[in-house]
Structure formats: structure tokens, C-alpha cells
Design a protein around this motif. Structure first.
Motif: not given
Length: 111
Positions: A22-34
Motif C-alpha cells: 500500500f502507498t501511505a495514502d492507501e494505508l491511511g484509507t484502509f486503516t480508517g475503513q477497518l
């Protein structure tokens, strides 16, 4: 904000186990979703289901069109022309079979 249930490091660890990057942006998005998903499960866990009977099936022996009892699935022998037509449409074949990519890597190299 409520107590943190999952953090980016945990998501990154699980992504690594699943061989995802994951890119840093994707990691942030997925962390929020989870984080939201875990919160929803916590809400569901708080519901009192003491007097609710267990449900094994919701469809009552019907398919999506409401038709009862679909026909049994059984193998039938096809003719050679049909078999060859199928193989002709496959992207890759080997020894008269359809060749597919490996799903489970048993090489032991971790890649």
C-alpha cells in the motif's frame, strides 16, 4: 476520538502477510475503513440476542429466483469436440488440461 482499535502498523503487518503493498495514502484509507468495520462489529456484539433462535439458513431451500430445489449437480461425459473447443478457448493448456496460475506457493522461498 474513541479508543483506537487498529493502527497503521497493524494494517501494514497484515498487508505484508497477504503480500499486499500500500502507498501511505492507501494505508491511511484502509486503516480508517477497518477502524469503522471493527466498530460496527463491536456494536453488533453489544446487542442482546439471548432469546433469538439460531438461524441456519435464510433461503428456505430456494435459489435466488425463488425456485425450490435446484437440480442435483452431477458430472456428465462430454464428447471430444466439446472438450477440444473448451481447450481452444483456454489461454494456456498443457497435456490436454487447462493450465492455471499456482495459488499456493509451496516453493518455501516466501515469495
Amino acid at each position: 476520538m474513541a479508543e483506537e482499535r487498529i493502527n497503521a502498523e497493524q494494517v501494514q503487518h497484515v498487508a505484508g502477510l497477504a503480500k499486499l503493498e500500500f502507498t501511505a495514502d492507501e494505508l491511511g484509507t484502509f486503516t480508517g475503513q477497518l477502524e469503522k468495520i471493527i466498530g460496527m462489529f463491536e456494536e453488533l456484539s453489544a446487542v442482546d440476542t439471548t432469546d433469538v433462535p439460531a438461524t441456519m439458513r435464510l433461503d428456505d431451500d430456494t435459489n435466488r429466483l425463488g425456485q425450490a430445489n435446484m437440480r442435483p449437480d452431477k458430472a456428465v461425459k462430454s464428447d471430444e469436440a466439446l472438450r477440444q473447443a473448451l481447450l481452444k478457448n483456454a489461454p494456456e493448456t498443457a497435456n490436454g488440461l487447462i493450465k492455471v496460475p499456482a495459488i499456493i506457493d509451496e516453493s518455501g522461498d516466501g515469495e
